[in-house]
Design an enzyme around this catalytic site. Structure first.
Site, mmCIF file in Angstrom:
data_model
loop_
_atom_site.group_PDB
_atom_site.id
_atom_site.type_symbol
_atom_site.label_atom_id
_atom_site.label_comp_id
_atom_site.label_asym_id
_atom_site.label_seq_id
_atom_site.Cartn_x
_atom_site.Cartn_y
_atom_site.Cartn_z
ATOM 1 N N HIS A 69 0.826 -1.212 0.000
ATOM 2 C CA HIS A 69 0.000 0.000 0.000
ATOM 3 C C HIS A 69 0.854 1.252 0.000
ATOM 4 O O HIS A 69 2.032 1.222 0.357
ATOM 5 C CB HIS A 69 -1.010 -0.005 1.145
ATOM 6 C CG HIS A 69 -0.497 0.151 2.540
ATOM 7 N ND1 HIS A 69 -0.549 1.348 3.223
ATOM 8 C CD2 HIS A 69 0.044 -0.733 3.411
ATOM 9 C CE1 HIS A 69 -0.071 1.176 4.452
ATOM 10 N NE2 HIS A 69 0.301 -0.077 4.592
ATOM 11 N N ASP A 109 5.804 2.611 7.656
ATOM 12 C CA ASP A 109 4.518 2.020 7.265
ATOM 13 C C ASP A 109 3.749 3.010 6.407
ATOM 14 O O ASP A 109 3.153 3.949 6.935
ATOM 15 C CB ASP A 109 3.724 1.676 8.536
ATOM 16 C CG ASP A 109 2.399 1.008 8.236
ATOM 17 O OD1 ASP A 109 2.139 0.669 7.073
ATOM 18 O OD2 ASP A 109 1.605 0.832 9.186
ATOM 19 N N GLU A 165 -5.213 1.428 2.650
ATOM 20 C CA GLU A 165 -4.991 0.217 3.459
ATOM 21 C C GLU A 165 -5.225 0.506 4.924
ATOM 22 O O GLU A 165 -5.839 -0.280 5.648
ATOM 23 C CB GLU A 165 -3.555 -0.306 3.237
ATOM 24 C CG GLU A 165 -3.296 -1.684 3.858
ATOM 25 C CD GLU A 165 -2.777 -1.647 5.289
ATOM 26 O OE1 GLU A 165 -2.602 -2.709 5.886
ATOM 27 O OE2 GLU A 165 -2.555 -0.546 5.844
ATOM 28 N N GLU A 166 -4.716 1.641 5.388
ATOM 29 C CA GLU A 166 -4.759 1.935 6.829
ATOM 30 C C GLU A 166 -6.175 1.967 7.408
ATOM 31 O O GLU A 166 -6.422 1.399 8.467
ATOM 32 C CB GLU A 166 -3.998 3.227 7.135
ATOM 33 C CG GLU A 166 -2.493 3.151 6.866
ATOM 34 C CD GLU A 166 -1.762 2.166 7.765
ATOM 35 O OE1 GLU A 166 -2.400 1.564 8.639
ATOM 36 O OE2 GLU A 166 -0.547 1.985 7.573
ATOM 37 N N ASP A 199 4.714 -4.888 3.179
ATOM 38 C CA ASP A 199 4.224 -3.694 3.871
ATOM 39 C C ASP A 199 5.463 -3.153 4.578
ATOM 40 O O ASP A 199 6.570 -3.324 4.051
ATOM 41 C CB ASP A 199 3.073 -4.111 4.815
ATOM 42 C CG ASP A 199 2.159 -2.943 5.215
ATOM 43 O OD1 ASP A 199 2.654 -1.822 5.376
ATOM 44 O OD2 ASP A 199 0.951 -3.168 5.395
ATOM 45 N N HIS A 206 2.205 4.316 13.448
ATOM 46 C CA HIS A 206 0.993 5.134 13.270
ATOM 47 C C HIS A 206 1.037 6.468 14.025
ATOM 48 O O HIS A 206 0.011 6.967 14.478
ATOM 49 C CB HIS A 206 -0.259 4.337 13.657
ATOM 50 C CG HIS A 206 -0.553 3.219 12.696
ATOM 51 N ND1 HIS A 206 -1.664 2.415 12.803
ATOM 52 C CD2 HIS A 206 0.112 2.776 11.604
ATOM 53 C CE1 HIS A 206 -1.649 1.521 11.815
ATOM 54 N NE2 HIS A 206 -0.575 1.719 11.076
HETATM 55 ZN ZN LIG Z 1 0.976 -0.790 6.389
#
Ligand SMILES: [Zn+2]
Length: 713
Positions: free
Chosen positions: A352, A362, A399-400, A428, A521
């Site tokens: 992604h 990420d 995706e998240e 990923d 995140h």
């Molecule tokens: Zn990811």
């Protein structure tokens, strides 16, 4: 079906790799013409070995992580267009495919302690001078997407990780969350499980905080001094009920195209019902410090400098969450290299591109690797390479929030994918350390073969050797087998719709295990963080490009697709043993005999196929018709689906692997039977044993047919 005879002119070159005590066989079926597979592999390796190659991954990361690029942001669209244009410039046929999805963003977020004293939660990650990106504009605030809207004031209860077992413990302690706000720490389950289970127990709100024991100062120095989570760092993330189904909540099972039929928000099954917020340990400390009631059991203690109490109260909090429930456009990049011989057999490779904020780790660490593979394939195309099968590179958006881009694409093209998709290979976030792979066990031997032919960056043999010596060092040697075993896939990235919904054999590849961090995140998942603490030289990234690229090339060019079934049957046999041993009350039996019988037949079929394959290896005899054989092979994973799907979540059709209903990312194997037993639903367990047996029998028939085909019968 078109049949295709392979003449003797296209002699099979079969390379048998026999490690001293193993039985790995790689069949490299090589056309006599100028498309020598191993030569092209060497050329691919040579491209990735060029001077300055690692810097290309670094520069891609710098570009893609330079601005916050969540769904709906200007940078998200810009990144998609940039990826498409890069792919085009390398000679791939690249386009953007859009979908329109429900993606809530925060309008109001309030958290305050009202009793026994006042504290206003900051809900803010501050910029730090050492990290220029941490001060970027357009950052999404800390929130949990798909939280319920609402305002509640109630006493607080600490629920540890907030998984079902924690509520059993609370019940023993005589503590109830009904009408209360639960505060759970991150860890032990996917985050969406915590508010879901809190809600099922009657809680009216849920807070999820990052305890320093998990990824903060208990683990090491915190950012910016070290890689771990500082007191203001909070973990954004989706709390959509993905174990029901991932993807756009308003279009379950079909593509979220512009004019698609859409459910109302009330009809959607995956939206959280109560307000939820993620908070830092800086904000959690005053709340937890104010809890009274019993002291928690030892295993519930985090690393904050307090004695942890369960409550309820006297800590009382006011929690308010209101979201903007907009439909936003997402941008999947899809880039093709048309297959020369079998254009309708697709090898799909995805990662992604959207992030919660800057997302250097990420997802950009994996995305940048995928782009290096595509760039190298572009160079091979210029040198005259044409893969036998079609290769499709995908950069997924959304995706998240809930695997939106990949799921909508899979649902939109389901019918075509069912016919044409051979394998899906995902990556990923990736870091440094050891190679790890999860996925379909019909590809386990293939993964070992690929890992054996890629050098470890530390120069100690192959990445397979490195992974195996680490396993020994950790005392995890696994019986007699000396190969690398791959894990089963739960959920948590874009392979989910491919394997669980359509039965497309899938792999998830990456590096990790060395070093740690606590920026997941948060705004601190940045270029500055990654280049200081993760794969700082990008040599592991380059190695992943080599492994994933070789996997794609071998699948795209193989005469006989490298599926095999003995590892699969052994692994499934192990799952059946686990099911048989699950605790049951005295006198309660669940007869697993039908499963054992099906596993026996599966094992025989797998052995038969293996023998047929070895005989091809030994005699060098080419099977007459590889097209039909290959179709049997790559369609085999489809046989593991049941059209009715799993109980109460029919979107999940795979009968061997599924994310757990109460674990989220964590996999449950033979999920229908396992979860029925875990939930003491005995009638359903008996029923599901039958469903799985039938599924395994269908797989056995397919393998038997493949063995006959391989023998030319
Ligand atoms: Zn990811």
């Amino acid at each position: 079906m078109r049949s295709r005879k392979i003449g003797r002119a296209l002699a099979l070159t079969i390379v048998m790799t026999l490690a001293a005590d193993t039985t790995f066989i790689s069949i490299k079926a090589t056309a006599a013409q100028n498309n020598d597979e191993s030569t092209w592999e060497e050329k691919f390796r040579a491209i990735l070995k060029k001077e300055g190659q690692a810097d290309k991954i670094k520069e891609t990361m710098r570009t893609l992580s330079s601005e916050p690029h969540h769904v709906g942001s200007a940078a998200d669209k810009r990144n998609a267009e940039w990826i498409r244009d890069q792919m085009k410039s390398w000679g791939l046929d690249a386009t953007i495919e859009e979908f329109d999805v429900l993606f809530p963003t925060p309008k109001e977020r309030v958290l305050e302690l009202t009793e026994p004293e006042k504290y206003q939660a900051k809900l803010k990650e501050p910029a730090i001078p050492e990290d220029p990106d941490s001060g970027d504009e357009n950052q999404l605030p800390t929130y949990n997407a798909y939280s319920g809207d609402g305002e509640v004031t109630a006493q607080l209860v600490y629920v540890n990780y907030g998984v079902p077992a924690d509520y059993e413990q609370l019940a023993k302690m005589g503590v109830d969350v009904k009408g209360k706000i639960a505060i759970a720490r991150y860890g032990a389950s996917w985050r969406g499980i915590k508010p879901k289970v809190a809600y099922e127990h009657g809680a009216v709100g849920c807070l999820i905080y990052s305890d320093p024991k998990e990824d903060g100062y208990y683990q090491g120095d915190v950012y910016p001094k070290g890689p771990y989570r500082n007191e203001n760092g909070a973990q954004r993330g989706s709390v959509m009920d993905m174990p029901i189904h991932p993807g756009d909540p308003l279009t379950p099972g079909w593509g979220a195209t512009k004019n698609a039929r859409r459910l109302s928000r009330d009809e959607a099954k995956t939206l959280m019902k109560i307000p939820v917020l993620p908070i830092s340990y800086g904000d959690a400390l005053p709340l937890l410090k104010s809890l009274g009631g019993q002291v928690v059991p030892e295993s519930w203690r985090g690393a904050l400098p307090i004695t942890y109490h369960v409550g309820p109260g006297p800590a009382t909090v006011r929690l308010k969450v209101v979201s903007d429930w907009n439909i936003r456009t997402i941008y999947n990049v899809v880039a093709r290299i048309a297959g020369r011989d079998y254009p309708d057999e697709w090898i799909i490779r995805g990662n992604h591109h959207d992030a919660w904020v800057n997302g250097a780790d990420d997802p950009v660490s994996g995305m940048a690797v995928l782009m290096e593979e595509a760039r190298a394939f572009g160079e091979l195309l210029k040198q005259g390479w044409r893969p036998r099968r079609t290769i499709i590179f995908c950069a997924w958006d959304g995706e998240e929030p809930g695997l939106l881009g990949s799921t909508e694409w899979v649902e939109q093209h389901a019918e075509e994918l069912m016919r044409k998709a051979v394998v899906y290979i995902n990556s990923d976030s990736t870091g440094k350390g050891w190679f790890n792979a999860s996925g379909s066990h019909t590809l386990e031997r293939f993964v070992n073969d690929v890992a054996r032919s890629v050098n470890d960056p530390k120069g100690k043999g192959s990445i397979l050797d490195a992974a195996l010596s680490r396993r020994s060092a950790q005392g995890r040697d696994d019986g007699e087998r000396r190969d690398m075993r791959i894990g089963a896939l739960g959920s948590g990235s874009d392979y989910t719709a491919f394997i669980d919904h359509l039965g497309i054999a899938s792999l998830n590849l990456g590096f990790g295990g060395e070093g740690g961090g606590g920026i997941y995140h948060s705004i601190y998942d940045s270029f500055a963080w990654y280049t200081r603490f993760s794969d700082t030289t990008f040599e592991y990234g380059l190695t992943l490009a080599q492994a994933a690229g070789l996997a794609v090339m071998r699948l795209a060019d193989a005469r006989i697709l490298p599926f095999e079934f003995t590892n699969f049957s052994e692994t499934v046999g192990g799952y059946v043993d686990e099911i048989a041993k699950l605790p049951k009350p005295p006198g309660q039996e669940v007869d697993v005999a039908p499963l054992r019988k099906s596993v026996n037949r599966l094992k025989q079929a797998a052995d038969e196929y293996d023998r047929a394959l070895r005989s091809v290896v030994n005699t060098g005899a080419a099977p007459g018709d590889t097209k039909e054989l290959n179709a049997l092979l790559y369609q085999s994973e489809r046989k593991l689906l049941s059209e009715a799907g799993l109980p109460r979540r029919e979107w999940f059709k795979h009968q061997i692997y599924a994310p757990g209903f109460y674990t989220g990312y964590g996999v449950k194997t033979l999920p229908g039977a396992r979860e029925a037993i875990e939930q003491k639903n005995w009638a359903e367990a008996v029923e599901q044993v039958k469903v799985i047996s039938r599924t395994l029998d269908a797989m056995s028939s397919q393998i038997e047919a493949a063995a006959r085909k391989l023998r030319g019968q």
